[in-house]
Write a protein that holds these residues in place. Structure first.
Motif, PDB file in Angstrom:
ATOM      1  N   ALA A 177       0.833  -1.220   0.000  1.00  0.00           N
ATOM      2  CA  ALA A 177       0.000   0.000   0.000  1.00  0.00           C
ATOM      3  C   ALA A 177       0.862   1.262   0.000  1.00  0.00           C
ATOM      4  CB  ALA A 177      -0.930   0.001   1.213  1.00  0.00           C
ATOM      5  N   ARG A 178       2.141   1.107   0.274  1.00  0.00           N
ATOM      6  CA  ARG A 178       3.018   2.272   0.428  1.00  0.00           C
ATOM      7  C   ARG A 178       3.009   3.235  -0.777  1.00  0.00           C
ATOM      8  NH1 ARG A 178       6.852   3.103   4.280  1.00  0.00           N
ATOM      9  NH2 ARG A 178       7.046   0.887   4.750  1.00  0.00           N
ATOM     10  N   PRO A 179       3.078   2.725  -2.000  1.00  0.00           N
ATOM     11  CA  PRO A 179       3.112   3.655  -3.148  1.00  0.00           C
ATOM     12  C   PRO A 179       1.899   4.592  -3.196  1.00  0.00           C
ATOM     13  CG  PRO A 179       3.557   1.402  -3.871  1.00  0.00           C
ATOM     14  CD  PRO A 179       3.194   1.316  -2.425  1.00  0.00           C
ATOM     15  N   ALA A 208       1.009   3.650   6.573  1.00  0.00           N
ATOM     16  CA  ALA A 208       0.481   5.007   6.365  1.00  0.00           C
ATOM     17  C   ALA A 208       1.136   6.001   7.323  1.00  0.00           C
ATOM     18  CB  ALA A 208      -1.044   5.004   6.548  1.00  0.00           C
ATOM     19  N   ILE A 209       1.324   5.584   8.559  1.00  0.00           N
ATOM     20  CA  ILE A 209       1.978   6.469   9.541  1.00  0.00           C
ATOM     21  C   ILE A 209       3.414   6.765   9.093  1.00  0.00           C
ATOM     22  CG2 ILE A 209       2.878   6.582  11.916  1.00  0.00           C
ATOM     23  CD1 ILE A 209       0.366   4.977  12.783  1.00  0.00           C
ATOM     24  N   GLU A 210       4.088   5.751   8.610  1.00  0.00           N
ATOM     25  CA  GLU A 210       5.459   5.958   8.117  1.00  0.00           C
ATOM     26  C   GLU A 210       5.497   6.957   6.971  1.00  0.00           C
ATOM     27  OE1 GLU A 210       7.173   1.501   9.248  1.00  0.00           O
ATOM     28  OE2 GLU A 210       6.903   2.025   7.141  1.00  0.00           O
ATOM     29  N   GLU A 211       4.402   7.005   6.201  1.00  0.00           N
ATOM     30  CA  GLU A 211       4.361   7.921   5.052  1.00  0.00           C
ATOM     31  C   GLU A 211       3.708   9.260   5.393  1.00  0.00           C
ATOM     32  OE1 GLU A 211       6.043   7.491   2.380  1.00  0.00           O
ATOM     33  OE2 GLU A 211       6.668   5.464   2.941  1.00  0.00           O
ATOM     34  N   GLY A 212       3.438   9.492   6.674  1.00  0.00           N
ATOM     35  CA  GLY A 212       3.001  10.828   7.082  1.00  0.00           C
ATOM     36  C   GLY A 212       1.530  11.000   7.422  1.00  0.00           C
TER      37      GLY A 212
END
Ligand SMILES: *Cc1c(COP(=O)(O)O)cnc(C)c1O
Length: 224
Positions: A177-179, A208-212
Motif C-alpha cells: 500500500a506504500r506507493p 500510512a503512519i510511516e508515510e506521514g
C-alpha cells in the motif's frame, strides 16, 4: 472486547511512532462504525474514541440522532466524519451532522456543500479525496487534477479544506500500500504543511503512519 481492540490499535500506533520518531499524539483515530450498532459507538466513546466515521448519510443520521437525543454532552465529545462517497442529493443532510466530510471528490460536490453549508451558516470542514490507485470503481480526484480543484474549492466561503484523503486498494501485504500513500504525501509539496493526510485503515495503518498520515480511519481492528 472493544476496549482491548482499541488498546491494541494504540499500541501499534505507539510502536511505529517510536520506530520513526513521530509523536503519536499527532495522529488521530477515526473509528469507522459503518454497519455497527450505536451501542458499539457508545462503548468506543467510553474507551476514549472521539471521532466516528460513517460511509452512508442515512445510517449516520440514525446513529447521530440516537446518540445526541437527550444526551447533549455526547454531541460535543464525538466528531462525525463522512468517509464514504457522497451524492449531491444527500449534501443537505450531511452538512447538518458531519464535522468533517472526507470524501469530496469533485468541484461540483464542493459547490453543493458550500451552498448547503451557507444556508445553515456553517463553515464545513472537508478533505479532498484523491484516487491514488487505478481501480475503476474508486472515487476520488486524480492526483494531477487535485491542485487545480483545491485552488477552486479554496475560493468557496463556506468550506474549509483541512487536508487530503485516500483509500489504498486492498493488498496482500501492507507494504504494497506504500506507493499509494506516497502519492498522497507527495501532494504536500505544493500545499500548506498543516494539511492533514487521512490515510491508513486496519490492515495498513503502520505503513500510512510511516508515510506521514495524520488521521487513520480504522474499522475492523476496533469493532471486530
Ligand atoms: C470501511 C472504511 C474504513 C475502515 O476500514 P477497515 O479496513 O475496516 O479498517 C476506512 N475508510 C473508509 C473510506 C471505509 O469505507
Amino acid at each position: 472486547m472493544l476496549k482491548d481492540n482499541i488498546s491494541k490499535v494504540k499500541e501499534r500506533i505507539a510502536s511505529v511512532c517510536l520506530k520513526i520518531n513521530r509523536d503519536p499524539s499527532q495522529i488521530s483515530i477515526v473509528a469507522v462504525s459503518k454497519g455497527r450498532p450505536v451501542e458499539d459507538i457508545i462503548e468506543a466513546v467510553a474507551c476514549g474514541i472521539t471521532d466516528i466515521g460513517e460511509n452512508r448519510v442515512q445510517e449516520a443520521i440514525l446513529k447521530y440522532n440516537k446518540l445526541v437525543t437527550g444526551k447533549e454532552t455526547n454531541r460535543q465529545i464525538v466528531r462525525w466524519h463522512m468517509v464514504g462517497h457522497l451524492q449531491t442529493n444527500k449534501v443537505k443532510e450531511a452538512v447538518k451532522i458531519f464535522d468533517l466530510i472526507q470524501s469530496v471528490d469533485s468541484l461540483y460536490l464542493a459547490e453543493e456543500i458550500d451552498k448547503q453549508a451557507a444556508k445553515i451558516n456553517k463553515i464545513q470542514d472537508i478533505l479532498i479525496e484523491i484516487k491514488t490507485s487505478p481501480e475503476v470503481t474508486k472515487f476520488g480526484l486524480n492526483a494531477d487534477a487535485a491542485l487545480g480543484v483545491i485552488k477552486e474549492v479554496g475560493k468557496f466561503k463556506n468550506i474549509y479544506i483541512k487536508g487530503l484523503m485516500t483509500i489504498a486498494p486492498p493488498v496482500k501485504h501492507p507494504e504494497e500500500a506504500r506507493p499509494y500513500f506516497k502519492i498522497l504525501s507527495g501532494l504536500l509539496d505544493d500545499l500548506n504543511r498543516q494539511t492533514i493526510l487521512s490515510m491508513g485503515m486496519s490492515d495498513d495503518f503502520e505503513v500510512a503512519i510511516e508515510e506521514g498520515a495524520g488521521m487513520l480511519r480504522i474499522g475492523r481492528a476496533i469493532f471486530n
